[in-house]
Scaffold this motif. Structure first.
Motif, PDB file in Angstrom:
ATOM      1  N   UNK A  70       0.753  -1.248  -0.048  1.00 10.08           N
ATOM      2  CA  UNK A  70       0.063   0.066   0.044  1.00 10.08           C
ATOM      3  C   UNK A  70       1.295   1.353   0.458  1.00 10.08           C
ATOM      4  N   UNK A  71       1.812   1.644   0.800  1.00  9.42           N
ATOM      5  CA  UNK A  71       3.455   2.557   0.714  1.00  9.42           C
ATOM      6  C   UNK A  71       3.367   2.589  -0.438  1.00  9.42           C
ATOM      7  N   UNK A 112      -4.999  -8.962  -6.262  1.00  7.27           N
ATOM      8  CA  UNK A 112      -4.502  -8.725  -7.436  1.00  7.27           C
ATOM      9  C   UNK A 112      -4.614  -7.463  -8.143  1.00  7.27           C
ATOM     10  N   UNK A 113      -5.376  -6.877  -7.217  1.00  6.71           N
ATOM     11  CA  UNK A 113      -5.500  -5.061  -7.603  1.00  6.71           C
ATOM     12  C   UNK A 113      -4.151  -4.369  -6.670  1.00  6.71           C
ATOM     13  N   UNK A 114      -3.744  -4.790  -5.910  1.00  3.72           N
ATOM     14  CA  UNK A 114      -2.736  -4.610  -5.296  1.00  3.72           C
ATOM     15  C   UNK A 114      -1.288  -4.644  -5.906  1.00  3.72           C
ATOM     16  N   UNK A 115      -1.127  -5.809  -6.374  1.00  5.96           N
ATOM     17  CA  UNK A 115      -0.280  -6.097  -7.153  1.00  5.96           C
ATOM     18  C   UNK A 115       0.062  -5.950  -8.476  1.00  5.96           C
ATOM     19  N   UNK A 116      -1.324  -5.698  -9.106  1.00  9.50           N
ATOM     20  CA  UNK A 116      -1.324  -5.112 -10.769  1.00  9.50           C
ATOM     21  C   UNK A 116      -1.059  -3.535 -10.248  1.00  9.50           C
ATOM     22  N   UNK A 117      -1.590  -2.518  -9.740  1.00 15.52           N
ATOM     23  CA  UNK A 117      -0.876  -1.953  -8.891  1.00 15.52           C
ATOM     24  C   UNK A 117       0.697  -1.466  -9.321  1.00 15.52           C
ATOM     25  N   UNK A 118       1.094  -2.265  -8.263  1.00 17.34           N
ATOM     26  CA  UNK A 118       2.246  -1.921  -8.018  1.00 17.34           C
ATOM     27  C   UNK A 118       3.430  -2.438  -9.298  1.00 17.34           C
ATOM     28  N   UNK A 119       2.938  -3.426 -10.400  1.00 20.99           N
ATOM     29  CA  UNK A 119       3.675  -3.463 -11.113  1.00 20.99           C
ATOM     30  C   UNK A 119       3.786  -2.700 -12.531  1.00 20.99           C
ATOM     31  N   UNK A 120       2.281  -1.838 -12.296  1.00 23.07           N
ATOM     32  CA  UNK A 120       1.878  -0.762 -13.363  1.00 23.07           C
ATOM     33  C   UNK A 120       3.414   1.091 -12.435  1.00 23.07           C
ATOM     34  N   UNK A 121       3.174   0.818 -11.332  1.00 24.51           N
ATOM     35  CA  UNK A 121       4.112   2.147 -11.013  1.00 24.51           C
ATOM     36  C   UNK A 121       5.250   1.747  -9.885  1.00 24.51           C
TER      37      UNK A 121
END
Length: 104
Positions: A36-37, A90-99
């Motif tokens: 999240x951070x 899955x949403x957290x992992x996708x956001x991490x991968x994108x950013x």
């Protein structure tokens, strides 16, 4: 309005106090996951641990990554993981991968 000018010792003391407060805040907020951070701010507890270790090395002080993480987490990392780390969605992992920054 310009920020006040402080002498080096005062500035360092203020920065150190703010850093200690940040670390304590992160220790208290175990509900906030590192992912999240990372997704919101681009850094996490592990980043702080790496920066802490790098600062020690710049001063010729021996400090392992695990030791630095224990300083930041307030306990061994494995213990923190067992107590507080949750499975990333899955949403957290996708956001991490994108950013995610390149060094993670």
């Amino acid at each position: 309005m310009a920020a006040p000018e402080f002498d080096e010792a005062t500035r360092t003391a203020l920065e150190a106090a703010a850093f200690r407060r940040l670390v304590q805040h992160l220790r208290d907020r175990t509900d906030v996951q590192n992912i999240d951070l990372m997704n919101l701010a681009g850094f996490c507890r592990n980043c702080l641990s790496k920066w802490y270790r790098a600062a020690a090395e710049e001063r010729g002080l021996a400090l392992t990554y695990d030791e630095a993480r224990e300083i930041i987490y307030g306990m061994p990392y494995k213990e923190w993981q067992a107590r507080y780390q949750k499975e990333a969605s899955a949403e957290q992992l996708a956001a991490f991968a994108a950013n995610a920054p390149k060094d993670h």
